[in-house]
Design an enzyme around this catalytic site. Structure first.
Site, PDB file in Angstrom:
ATOM      1  N   GLU A  29       0.396  -1.296  -0.240  1.00  0.00           N
ATOM      2  CA  GLU A  29      -0.189   0.051  -0.135  1.00  0.00           C
ATOM      3  C   GLU A  29       0.788   1.152   0.023  1.00  0.00           C
ATOM      4  O   GLU A  29       0.289   2.120  -0.489  1.00  0.00           O
ATOM      5  CB  GLU A  29      -1.207   0.280   1.053  1.00  0.00           C
ATOM      6  CG  GLU A  29      -2.197   1.086   1.125  1.00  0.00           C
ATOM      7  CD  GLU A  29      -3.098   0.785   1.933  1.00  0.00           C
ATOM      8  OE1 GLU A  29      -4.012  -0.746   2.072  1.00  0.00           O
ATOM      9  OE2 GLU A  29      -3.250   1.315   3.321  1.00  0.00           O
ATOM     10  N   GLU A  59       2.036   1.480  -3.323  1.00  0.00           N
ATOM     11  CA  GLU A  59       1.220   2.192  -4.452  1.00  0.00           C
ATOM     12  C   GLU A  59       0.485   3.722  -3.885  1.00  0.00           C
ATOM     13  O   GLU A  59       0.625   4.363  -4.937  1.00  0.00           O
ATOM     14  CB  GLU A  59      -0.573   1.844  -3.513  1.00  0.00           C
ATOM     15  CG  GLU A  59      -1.850   1.839  -4.832  1.00  0.00           C
ATOM     16  CD  GLU A  59      -2.978   0.401  -4.366  1.00  0.00           C
ATOM     17  OE1 GLU A  59      -2.700   0.421  -3.562  1.00  0.00           O
ATOM     18  OE2 GLU A  59      -4.439   0.955  -5.148  1.00  0.00           O
ATOM     19  N   CYS A  98      -8.187  -1.860   4.639  1.00  0.00           N
ATOM     20  CA  CYS A  98      -8.047  -2.988   4.729  1.00  0.00           C
ATOM     21  C   CYS A  98      -9.639  -3.142   5.869  1.00  0.00           C
ATOM     22  O   CYS A  98      -9.741  -4.645   6.109  1.00  0.00           O
ATOM     23  CB  CYS A  98      -6.908  -3.083   6.497  1.00  0.00           C
ATOM     24  SG  CYS A  98      -6.381  -2.172   5.692  1.00  0.00           S
ATOM     25  N   SER A 137      -7.398   2.045  -2.631  1.00  0.00           N
ATOM     26  CA  SER A 137      -6.235   1.538  -2.361  1.00  0.00           C
ATOM     27  C   SER A 137      -6.705   0.142  -2.624  1.00  0.00           C
ATOM     28  O   SER A 137      -7.829  -0.992  -2.676  1.00  0.00           O
ATOM     29  CB  SER A 137      -4.751   0.694  -1.579  1.00  0.00           C
ATOM     30  OG  SER A 137      -4.434  -0.442  -1.470  1.00  0.00           O
ATOM     31  N   LYS A 153     -15.685  -9.634   8.316  1.00  0.00           N
ATOM     32  CA  LYS A 153     -14.613 -10.390   7.458  1.00  0.00           C
ATOM     33  C   LYS A 153     -14.919 -11.197   7.141  1.00  0.00           C
ATOM     34  O   LYS A 153     -14.844 -12.272   6.612  1.00  0.00           O
ATOM     35  CB  LYS A 153     -13.380 -11.235   8.495  1.00  0.00           C
ATOM     36  CG  LYS A 153     -12.339  -9.583   8.621  1.00  0.00           C
ATOM     37  CD  LYS A 153     -11.430  -9.044   8.231  1.00  0.00           C
ATOM     38  CE  LYS A 153     -10.453  -7.640   8.589  1.00  0.00           C
ATOM     39  NZ  LYS A 153      -9.912  -7.704   7.046  1.00  0.00           N
ATOM     40  N   GLU A 180     -16.950 -11.056   3.405  1.00  0.00           N
ATOM     41  CA  GLU A 180     -15.332 -10.543   2.614  1.00  0.00           C
ATOM     42  C   GLU A 180     -15.043 -12.403   2.456  1.00  0.00           C
ATOM     43  O   GLU A 180     -14.303 -11.975   0.828  1.00  0.00           O
ATOM     44  CB  GLU A 180     -13.862  -9.546   3.636  1.00  0.00           C
ATOM     45  CG  GLU A 180     -12.634  -9.266   2.610  1.00  0.00           C
ATOM     46  CD  GLU A 180     -12.170  -8.351   3.355  1.00  0.00           C
ATOM     47  OE1 GLU A 180     -11.724  -8.896   4.468  1.00  0.00           O
ATOM     48  OE2 GLU A 180     -10.892  -8.070   3.122  1.00  0.00           O
ATOM     49  N   GLU A 229     -14.440 -11.970  -5.553  1.00  0.00           N
ATOM     50  CA  GLU A 229     -13.409 -12.119  -6.225  1.00  0.00           C
ATOM     51  C   GLU A 229     -12.134 -12.949  -5.724  1.00  0.00           C
ATOM     52  O   GLU A 229     -11.132 -12.653  -5.460  1.00  0.00           O
ATOM     53  CB  GLU A 229     -13.774 -11.122  -6.591  1.00  0.00           C
ATOM     54  CG  GLU A 229     -13.776 -10.076  -5.849  1.00  0.00           C
ATOM     55  CD  GLU A 229     -15.277  -9.710  -5.197  1.00  0.00           C
ATOM     56  OE1 GLU A 229     -16.011 -10.250  -5.925  1.00  0.00           O
ATOM     57  OE2 GLU A 229     -15.271  -8.538  -4.683  1.00  0.00           O
ATOM     58  N   CYS A 271     -10.546  -1.959  14.813  1.00  0.00           N
ATOM     59  CA  CYS A 271     -10.510  -3.159  15.483  1.00  0.00           C
ATOM     60  C   CYS A 271     -10.713  -3.745  16.565  1.00  0.00           C
ATOM     61  O   CYS A 271     -11.400  -5.037  16.773  1.00  0.00           O
ATOM     62  CB  CYS A 271      -8.969  -4.139  14.527  1.00  0.00           C
ATOM     63  SG  CYS A 271      -9.310  -3.916  12.307  1.00  0.00           S
TER      64      CYS A 271
END
Lengths: 387, 169, 593
Positions: free
Chosen positions: C281, C284, C307, C327, C366, C369, C374, C523
């Protein structure tokens, strides 16, 4: 009237010969003068709760805020009451006039009539009146404009803070109090919210004078009141009567000769049985009412009456607070169980305790008032409740 | 944009795209469409930039803002005690007989929906009903059958029907 | 603010004007029971459990909703109050599915506790629980069981006030009032971002995470499977709360031992891929800055972190036309998954089809996710199951492990090595701090100019934090950044993300790089963390995270030897071909309304 103890009055519906005459004369007076008149009259809110109108206006007038609001509460939903519809139909200008006087005193520039959805058919008529009225206000130089806000079928929106939420585009759930409306009402602006009838009386007191008004009624219940009379009566309808009469006198006039009970104040009011007609006064010292008078004769089952009320509340509770939402379900289920023999008579005692909890802990009047009708019906007609 | 979405857009234009205008907008949709479809509610959410759940949550609070399919004419029979005492059940029975539907149902033609409602404020002229916005009072089974007959006939001729309530000034 | 004097249960107490009776009572250690009250949220005053007696008042007001007034005399424990409270709890129980023995929240349920305290029976009132309630298990992350809902609306307020998602609201009224979605649609069909904050704020078992521990147990029991787990930084500072340790205790070593005892073949660290995220990142970001500053190309700035899967789904729903700001880096969890079934499999010589990769996360989103279509770049579902901190706590209990007395041990290798930079991902501002520690050093060759690497401006519980770092003394290859004032922002709680995004939409965002975490506190306050979670608990977990960082020898991601190794042996270079294939992803536009 065949009985002198019951006096018909003609303040509310008396036609005015000159359009807006009372309003024009009143707004020419000073604010202090008008406020004093209304406070002196002892006028208390005619929606049922009976808060002194003059004080409410005074509190709002004392608030330092740029924007203040006047609302006419025409969300008339209490079972058995229909007087506000009649007043709006017959003397809408007096209602608007009352709002304008209030606006002048508290310094409000915006006013609303919260009209219950069930009365939507009145809208074209009222809008026409309003157009004329708003024009007149401009002519006399009073910077105040009234609009109509239409409800959509929710009894609880008659509760003032629920009504504000409804007008703000939200669910009509009552708010926590304080703050009270005169401090933070619609959009948190100081707001005076009055019943339709109260506004007319306020205006008319400015016309007839507090003295004449005070001459009617009793020391606790000054003046007269519009009653909605229905049920087992040969002459149902709207009557303006002096406050302070006994239920006995009332029944003598309106009963069908076989009156068993009178429900005063609608589903959230009290049931008065025949044996208590004489001792019970209709007014703030006895049984206060928003005007709903439902008469039941001896052919009626009081179990059915109670069940009908509970059914009503179970649906019309906003549902947010525990005692009201679940309490009504329990009461209904409970009386059904006792009636069908699934619970014994003692269970009624448990339910009575429950109404006490609801009265003490509910967030608004809807849940608090159940104890009235429940205990007055169950206590007086116990034999009808059991299997 | 579909027709419904356009209607919602027009209503939002008319009343203003603020939360406080939610009820008037929803009322406007119901007036035209008889109930709130998901499509209409989503469009309202877009116009006012609030979540669709908020639109639904608010609409479902109000008994006149139906979110289930309704007919062109929604009949609401008052079930509160005064009307109950004066024969509300016989009125419902008469309507059910004529329209062949039960309370809560809509005719196949989507012309009528029959519902019960709480106090309409016509206790002295019980039993009372609303057909859309128009009140009808002092009903008898014969009278309601005649009224329904008028609706059915007039609907074919597309005439507006006025209730029986007179008002004065 | 004026001071108010009042008396509560014979205690004199002085509070600031506007303080509720409930808060005032707390000051003198008088505990009033509550249900709908949660300090993270606005006051609702709808459960009525907190009623008290106030001298001169006709009714019993809800102490959460009534402000203290001068001279008030309050009694919190009179017969009248007790009777009313007991009645209210009884009513709630009568509307409740009382099959507590089969409830995931049993022993951690506020209604159950009150019911026990007040000795509620099921005879006083008949059950008015609605029959035929169907549990909504449509979502990968959240399970909604209306039979356990007490209508306190904490979830609704959470979804509105903390997250500004409004996926759920109060619908209908009276006896039919319930918490629901738009037209009562299943949870996976609405704008829910799966953050799980509603779960953390639910007092009962009405909202819980979808549990996957039974699937994990099955995999562990399957000899053919090589089952590995990676645990996120916040798990190690939250897990102890479920197993007898005080809030804020770091249980990293015990957790590793426990997971090994449970039977995971390898216990690894998500912090490893957190470090990796920083490299990818950070590169990036520098690439985007170069494009903008040197090549004068149009490139989406500010760049935003990716994230937090709750945040990612939020932007997909709410700002579908601005996804290029995100990102392209996958979250550490998903990087871990795709590497586990490629790099790890290769190095360990295990057929990736036999690897079951489990993630231990402080998060509900999560789970969603892991199931995004994908997320299969390894050729398999990269992460097979996402567990919350709570589920891990349950597994440890199920395994009969005496956690309190457990010896400590280290993470396994490969992919078990991490730095303090990876650890602080758990707290709001942590990703930003980790990124700055590395990026600054890459660009200037020097450490970030903050004492002991503590970049204080991006720490703390403020909803939106910002910082400006002037870049001076660049290495030659980064000379285009010389003198640039790098502006960064950090937001947590999606309501704050809204503020940030609205600026971006208007083209008024002054920042280059923004870190966003869906949950308040980051988190450590995630939707999968132990219940309760509140401001004080978030603070203690955050302190534990920073303590863990300072206890590490290596505190900068680029110093992680396993990171150096993976680039050398496998990935070759940041943003290289392999990285693009395995570590980066695309986003999708979703409906907003």
């Amino acid at each position: 009237m065949k009985d002198k103890n019951l006096k018909i009055v003609d303040i509310i519906f008396k036609p005015h010969l000159v359009k807006y005459e009372v309003l024009d004369k009143t707004v020419a007076r000073s604010n202090e003068d008008i406020l004093k008149e209304i406070i002196d009259s002892g006028l208390r809110g005619r929606g049922g709760a009976g808060f002194p109108t003059g004080l409410k206006w005074k509190f709002a007038a004392e608030q330092k805020a740029k924007k203040k609001i006047v609302i006419c509460n025409a969300d008339e939903g209490e079972p058995g009451t229909f007087k506000d519809r009649e007043i709006l139909t017959k003397v809408p200008r007096k209602v608007l006039g009352g709002m304008a006087v209030c606006a002048k005193i508290i310094g409000a520039k915006r006013g609303f009539i919260y009209l219950r959805g069930e009365y939507k058919y009145l809208l074209p008529f009222l809008n026409e009146e309003l157009e004329d009225f708003n024009k007149h206000l401009k002519e006399i130089g009073l910077d105040f404009k009234i609009d109509i806000f239409l409800g959509s079928g929710a009894y609880v929106c008659g509760e003032e803070s629920a009504l504000f939420n409804s007008m703000e585009g939200k669910r009509g759930e009552p708010r926590n109090k304080p703050p009270y409306p005169t401090v933070a009402g619609l959009d948190n602006m100081p707001t005076v919210i009055n019943n339709v009838e109260t506004l007319v009386y306020a205006l008319m007191i400015c016309s007839i004078g507090s003295k004449e008004f005070k001459a009617l009624g009793t020391s606790d219940s000054r003046g007269s009141k519009v009653f909605s009379i229905s049920g087992d009566t040969p002459i149902p309808g709207i009557y303006e009567l002096e406050l302070g009469m006994s239920v006995y006198d009332f029944v003598e006039e309106f009963g069908d000769g076989d009156t068993k009970a009178v429900q005063i104040g609608g589903a959230s009011g009290f049931c008065v049985p025949r044996k208590k007609f004489k001792e019970t006064i209709i007014g703030f010292e006895g049984i206060p009412t928003g005007g709903s008078m439902m008469i039941f004769n001896s052919t009626r089952s009081m179990y059915n009456v109670l069940h009908n009320y509970l059914d009503f509340f179970e649906e019309e509770s906003c549902g947010q607070c525990t005692p009201c939402r679940i309490g009504y379900q329990q009461l209904k289920k409970g009386v059904e169980a006792v009636k069908h023999g699934e619970k014994n008579e003692e269970y009624l005692q448990q339910l009575m305790k429950l109404t006490e909890t609801m009265k003490l802990t509910s967030k608004c009047g809807l849940g608090q008032s159940v104890a009235n009708s429940f205990s007055s019906i169950v206590n007086n007609y116990r034999e009808e409740m059991v299997y | 944009m579909t027709e419904v979405q356009e209607k919602v857009r027009d209503l939002s234009e008319k009343y203003g795209r603020r939360r406080e205008n939610l009820l008037p907008i929803l009322q406007g949709i119901v007036e035209k469409e008889h109930y709130l479809t998901s499509e209409a509610m989503i469009q309202v959410a877009k116009e006012l930039d609030i979540s669709a759940a908020e639109v639904y949550g608010t609409a479902s609070f109000y008994s006149f803002l139906d979110t289930e399919q309704r007919g062109q004419y929604v009949i609401r029979v008052c079930k509160t005690i005064s009307c109950d005492m004066k024969g509300k059940n016989s009125i419902i029975k008469a309507i059910e007989d004529v329209l062949k539907i039960k309370v809560g149902e809509t005719t196949q033609s989507k012309m009528f929906t029959l519902l019960e409602t709480n106090c309409l404020g016509w206790c002295h002229k019980a039993p009372a009903i609303l057909i859309n916005d128009e009140p009808y009072t002092n009903l008898t089974p014969a009278k309601i059958k005649a009224i329904l007959g008028d609706y059915i006939r007039n609907a074919e001729g597309k005439q507006k029907i006025i209730g029986d309530i007179q008002y004065e000034r | 603010m004026a001071n108010i004097n009042l008396i509560i249960d014979d205690f004199k107490v002085t509070v600031e004007e506007g303080t509720s009776i409930l808060q005032a009572a707390e000051k003198v250690n008088v505990k009033i029971p509550t249900l709908c009250y949660h300090e993270d949220l606005c006051v609702a005053g709808n459960c009525r459990v907190c009623v008290v007696e106030v001298e001169g008042m006709r009714t019993l007001p809800a102490s959460c909703a009534i402000p203290a007034e001068e001279g008030m005399v309050v009694k919190t424990n009179t017969p009248k109050v007790r009777r009313a409270r007991k009645d209210i709890v009884s009513l709630l129980v009568s509307e409740h599915n009382t099959q507590c023995t089969t409830c995931y929240r049993s022993t951690n349920c506020e209604l159950q506790n009150l019911s026990a305290e007040y000795n509620i029976d099921n005879e006083t009132y008949m059950s008015v629980l609605k029959p035929d309630i169907v549990i909504d298990r449509s979502s990968w992350a959240i399970e909604k069981d209306d039979s356990k809902c007490i209508r306190c609306q904490r979830c609704v307020r959470t979804c509105a006030e903390l997250q500004h998602v409004n996926a759920i609201d109060v619908v209908h009224k009276g006896k039919d009032m319930i918490i629901s979605t738009f037209v009562d649609a299943p949870m996976n069909d609405v704008v829910c971002v799966n953050c799980g904050q509603c779960i953390n704020h639910c007092p009962t078992g009405a909202l819980t995470e979808r549990r996957y521990f039974d699937d994990v147990w099955d995999a562990i029991g399957d000899d053919e499977k090589h089952v590995i787990i990676n645990t996120a930084p916040s798990v190690r500072v939250g897990l102890g709360e479920m197993l007898g340790f005080p809030v804020g205790t770091r249980v990293t070593g015990k957790m590793v031992t426990a997971l090994r005892k449970i039977g995971f073949d390898s216990v690894l660290d998500t912090d490893f891929t957190a470090d990796l995220t920083i490299i990818e990142e950070g590169t990036e970001l520098l690439t985007r800055l170069k494009k903008a500053l040197v090549d004068k190309k149009k490139v989406a700035l500010p760049m935003m972190t990716s994230c937090s899967p709750g945040w990612v789904k939020f932007i997909e729903h709410m700002y579908p036309d601005h996804l290029d700001h995100l990102s392209t880096c996958k979250s550490p969890q998903q990087m871990f998954g795709s590497l586990a079934k490629t790099y790890y499999a290769e190095k360990k010589g295990i057929d990736p089809k036999n690897i079951v990769c489990v993630a231990g996360m402080p998060c509900a989103a999560k789970k969603y996710e892991a199931n995004r279509p994908e997320m299969r770049d390894s050729g398999f579902q990269d992460i097979d199951a996402g567990l919350t901190t709570r589920e891990i706590g349950h597994m440890i209990k199920q395994a009969g492990i005496n956690f309190l007395d457990l010896e400590e041990s280290d993470f396994d290798s490969l992919m078990g090595e991490s730095t303090g930079a990876g650890v602080i991902f758990g707290a709001t501002g942590g990703v930003m701090e980790a990124a700055l520690r590395t990026a600054y050093e890459i660009v200037t060759g020097r450490e970030v100019p903050f004492e002991n690497l503590r970049i204080m401006p991006v720490r703390g519980d403020e909803g939106i934090k910002e910082a400006t770092i002037k870049i001076e003394g660049c290495l030659p290859e980064w000379s285009f950044l010389e003198g640039v004032e790098l502006k960064v922002a950090v937001a947590h709680g999606l309501i704050n993300a809204r503020t940030i995004m609205d600026q971006v939409v208007k083209g008024e965002s002054p920042y280059h790089f923004i870190e966003i975490m869906a949950c308040p506190g980051g988190c450590i306050g995630g939707g999968g963390q132990p219940i309760p979670t509140n401001a004080e608990i978030r603070k203690k977990r955050t302190e534990a995270i920073y303590a863990e960082d300072e206890g590490k020898v290596l505190r900068k991601s680029h110093e992680n030897p396993e990171i150096k190794q993976i680039y050398k042996e496998f990935l070759k270079e940041p943003l290289g071909h392999k990285s693009h294939e395995l570590l980066h992803t695309k986003y999708r536009k979703r409906f907003r309304y």
